[in-house]
Write a protein that holds these residues in place. Sequence first.
Motif, PDB file in Angstrom:
ATOM      1  N   PHE A 125       0.802  -1.226   0.000  1.00  0.00           N
ATOM      2  CA  PHE A 125       0.000   0.000   0.000  1.00  0.00           C
ATOM      3  C   PHE A 125       0.843   1.288   0.000  1.00  0.00           C
ATOM      4  O   PHE A 125       0.611   2.153  -0.844  1.00  0.00           O
ATOM      5  N   PRO A 126       1.828   1.446   0.903  1.00  0.00           N
ATOM      6  CA  PRO A 126       2.560   2.730   0.920  1.00  0.00           C
ATOM      7  C   PRO A 126       3.279   3.012  -0.405  1.00  0.00           C
ATOM      8  O   PRO A 126       3.299   4.148  -0.872  1.00  0.00           O
ATOM      9  N   ASP A 127       3.859   1.975  -1.001  1.00  0.00           N
ATOM     10  CA  ASP A 127       4.572   2.153  -2.270  1.00  0.00           C
ATOM     11  C   ASP A 127       3.605   2.433  -3.415  1.00  0.00           C
ATOM     12  O   ASP A 127       3.864   3.287  -4.264  1.00  0.00           O
ATOM     13  N   ALA A 128       2.489   1.724  -3.425  1.00  0.00           N
ATOM     14  CA  ALA A 128       1.477   1.935  -4.468  1.00  0.00           C
ATOM     15  C   ALA A 128       0.932   3.365  -4.365  1.00  0.00           C
ATOM     16  O   ALA A 128       0.780   4.054  -5.375  1.00  0.00           O
ATOM     17  N   PHE A 129       0.671   3.810  -3.147  1.00  0.00           N
ATOM     18  CA  PHE A 129       0.145   5.160  -2.905  1.00  0.00           C
ATOM     19  C   PHE A 129       1.104   6.210  -3.466  1.00  0.00           C
ATOM     20  O   PHE A 129       0.681   7.165  -4.118  1.00  0.00           O
ATOM     21  N   LYS A 130       2.406   6.018  -3.255  1.00  0.00           N
ATOM     22  CA  LYS A 130       3.413   6.977  -3.737  1.00  0.00           C
ATOM     23  C   LYS A 130       3.522   6.981  -5.259  1.00  0.00           C
ATOM     24  O   LYS A 130       3.829   8.017  -5.852  1.00  0.00           O
ATOM     25  N   LEU A 131       3.305   5.826  -5.892  1.00  0.00           N
ATOM     26  CA  LEU A 131       3.417   5.752  -7.352  1.00  0.00           C
ATOM     27  C   LEU A 131       2.283   6.487  -8.072  1.00  0.00           C
ATOM     28  O   LEU A 131       2.474   6.987  -9.175  1.00  0.00           O
ATOM     29  N   LEU A 132       1.121   6.542  -7.448  1.00  0.00           N
ATOM     30  CA  LEU A 132      -0.029   7.180  -8.088  1.00  0.00           C
ATOM     31  C   LEU A 132       0.146   8.698  -8.103  1.00  0.00           C
ATOM     32  O   LEU A 132       0.585   9.291  -7.117  1.00  0.00           O
ATOM     33  N   VAL A 133      -0.203   9.324  -9.214  1.00  0.00           N
ATOM     34  CA  VAL A 133      -0.022  10.763  -9.392  1.00  0.00           C
ATOM     35  C   VAL A 133      -1.254  11.541  -8.945  1.00  0.00           C
ATOM     36  O   VAL A 133      -1.149  12.556  -8.262  1.00  0.00           O
ATOM     37  N   TYR A 134      -2.426  11.069  -9.321  1.00  0.00           N
ATOM     38  CA  TYR A 134      -3.662  11.828  -9.094  1.00  0.00           C
ATOM     39  C   TYR A 134      -4.253  11.556  -7.722  1.00  0.00           C
ATOM     40  O   TYR A 134      -4.323  10.405  -7.279  1.00  0.00           O
ATOM     41  N   ASP A 135      -4.698  12.628  -7.064  1.00  0.00           N
ATOM     42  CA  ASP A 135      -5.315  12.497  -5.743  1.00  0.00           C
ATOM     43  C   ASP A 135      -6.532  11.581  -5.778  1.00  0.00           C
ATOM     44  O   ASP A 135      -6.767  10.824  -4.835  1.00  0.00           O
ATOM     45  N   SER A 136      -7.307  11.647  -6.855  1.00  0.00           N
ATOM     46  CA  SER A 136      -8.506  10.794  -6.945  1.00  0.00           C
ATOM     47  C   SER A 136      -8.119   9.321  -6.912  1.00  0.00           C
ATOM     48  O   SER A 136      -8.773   8.510  -6.251  1.00  0.00           O
ATOM     49  N   GLN A 137      -7.039   8.947  -7.591  1.00  0.00           N
ATOM     50  CA  GLN A 137      -6.576   7.551  -7.571  1.00  0.00           C
ATOM     51  C   GLN A 137      -6.077   7.170  -6.176  1.00  0.00           C
ATOM     52  O   GLN A 137      -6.321   6.054  -5.712  1.00  0.00           O
ATOM     53  N   LYS A 138      -5.374   8.087  -5.535  1.00  0.00           N
ATOM     54  CA  LYS A 138      -4.858   7.820  -4.189  1.00  0.00           C
ATOM     55  C   LYS A 138      -6.013   7.573  -3.221  1.00  0.00           C
ATOM     56  O   LYS A 138      -5.950   6.665  -2.389  1.00  0.00           O
ATOM     57  N   GLN A 139      -7.070   8.386  -3.331  1.00  0.00           N
ATOM     58  CA  GLN A 139      -8.226   8.222  -2.448  1.00  0.00           C
ATOM     59  C   GLN A 139      -8.936   6.891  -2.699  1.00  0.00           C
ATOM     60  O   GLN A 139      -9.378   6.231  -1.765  1.00  0.00           O
ATOM     61  N   ILE A 140      -9.025   6.513  -3.965  1.00  0.00           N
ATOM     62  CA  ILE A 140      -9.660   5.228  -4.308  1.00  0.00           C
ATOM     63  C   ILE A 140      -8.839   4.069  -3.753  1.00  0.00           C
ATOM     64  O   ILE A 140      -9.393   3.127  -3.181  1.00  0.00           O
ATOM     65  N   LEU A 141      -7.516   4.127  -3.906  1.00  0.00           N
ATOM     66  CA  LEU A 141      -6.660   3.070  -3.355  1.00  0.00           C
ATOM     67  C   LEU A 141      -6.824   3.001  -1.837  1.00  0.00           C
ATOM     68  O   LEU A 141      -6.920   1.917  -1.261  1.00  0.00           O
ATOM     69  N   LYS A 142      -6.888   4.161  -1.198  1.00  0.00           N
ATOM     70  CA  LYS A 142      -7.071   4.211   0.255  1.00  0.00           C
ATOM     71  C   LYS A 142      -8.390   3.553   0.662  1.00  0.00           C
ATOM     72  O   LYS A 142      -8.439   2.766   1.605  1.00  0.00           O
ATOM     73  N   GLN A 143      -9.461   3.843  -0.080  1.00  0.00           N
ATOM     74  CA  GLN A 143     -10.767   3.245   0.228  1.00  0.00           C
ATOM     75  C   GLN A 143     -10.736   1.736   0.011  1.00  0.00           C
ATOM     76  O   GLN A 143     -11.287   0.977   0.814  1.00  0.00           O
ATOM     77  N   ALA A 144     -10.081   1.290  -1.054  1.00  0.00           N
ATOM     78  CA  ALA A 144      -9.974  -0.139  -1.320  1.00  0.00           C
ATOM     79  C   ALA A 144      -9.189  -0.831  -0.208  1.00  0.00           C
ATOM     80  O   ALA A 144      -9.568  -1.909   0.275  1.00  0.00           O
ATOM     81  N   HIS A 145      -8.104  -0.207   0.212  1.00  0.00           N
ATOM     82  CA  HIS A 145      -7.257  -0.775   1.262  1.00  0.00           C
ATOM     83  C   HIS A 145      -8.026  -0.894   2.574  1.00  0.00           C
ATOM     84  O   HIS A 145      -7.968  -1.932   3.248  1.00  0.00           O
ATOM     85  N   GLU A 146      -8.768   0.148   2.933  1.00  0.00           N
ATOM     86  CA  GLU A 146      -9.572   0.112   4.164  1.00  0.00           C
ATOM     87  C   GLU A 146     -10.642  -0.965   4.068  1.00  0.00           C
ATOM     88  O   GLU A 146     -10.911  -1.674   5.039  1.00  0.00           O
ATOM     89  N   PHE A 147     -11.259  -1.106   2.892  1.00  0.00           N
ATOM     90  CA  PHE A 147     -12.281  -2.130   2.661  1.00  0.00           C
ATOM     91  C   PHE A 147     -11.679  -3.529   2.891  1.00  0.00           C
ATOM     92  O   PHE A 147     -12.288  -4.368   3.546  1.00  0.00           O
ATOM     93  N   LEU A 148     -10.494  -3.763   2.380  1.00  0.00           N
ATOM     94  CA  LEU A 148      -9.860  -5.081   2.491  1.00  0.00           C
ATOM     95  C   LEU A 148      -9.396  -5.388   3.913  1.00  0.00           C
ATOM     96  O   LEU A 148      -9.324  -6.547   4.301  1.00  0.00           O
ATOM     97  N   LYS A 149      -9.098  -4.366   4.699  1.00  0.00           N
ATOM     98  CA  LYS A 149      -8.637  -4.576   6.060  1.00  0.00           C
ATOM     99  C   LYS A 149      -9.784  -4.881   7.025  1.00  0.00           C
ATOM    100  O   LYS A 149      -9.541  -5.292   8.145  1.00  0.00           O
ATOM    101  N   GLN A 150     -11.021  -4.689   6.597  1.00  0.00           N
ATOM    102  CA  GLN A 150     -12.188  -4.930   7.477  1.00  0.00           C
ATOM    103  C   GLN A 150     -12.332  -6.399   7.789  1.00  0.00           C
ATOM    104  O   GLN A 150     -12.123  -7.253   6.988  1.00  0.00           O
TER     105      GLN A 150
END
Length: 134
Positions: A109-134
């Motif tokens: 997750f931290p590396d993937a987050f850094k690779l993404l350029v657009y804030d919208s993509q970063k937010q989507i990855l964050k939401q997906a990550h939180e969903f998977l951690k539930q």
Amino acid sequence: MQKETSCGVIIYQGKPDIRYLLVKSRANGHWGFPKGHMEEDETEIDAARREVKEETGLDVVILEDFKISMEYKISETVKKEVILFLGRPNSTSVTIQESEIEMYRWAAFPDAFKLLVYDSQKQILKQAHEFLKQ
């Protein structure tokens, strides 16, 4: 205003050590998720699966509880909607579509987050990550 729709998948593997598959576009050099335009008479999920298969060679199992979309203008006359699902690959053997994809990377997750350029993509990855951690 004209509307374009693209569908794709945030591909992940492993739990609890989740890694995400990111692809680097040959067209713009940005990292992102495998996705592409819907074809006529295709459902969103069918388009997402087809695009993933074309761009990465992977078949994915879609988690139907997770679907997210973002919209942005690509020109004065065209609005684009990108619909992303979350999915697991049936294998981790990636074969990229060299005409569209420059390279791929499995990233925590931290590396993937850094690779993404657009804030919208970063937010989507964050939401997906939180969903998977539930």
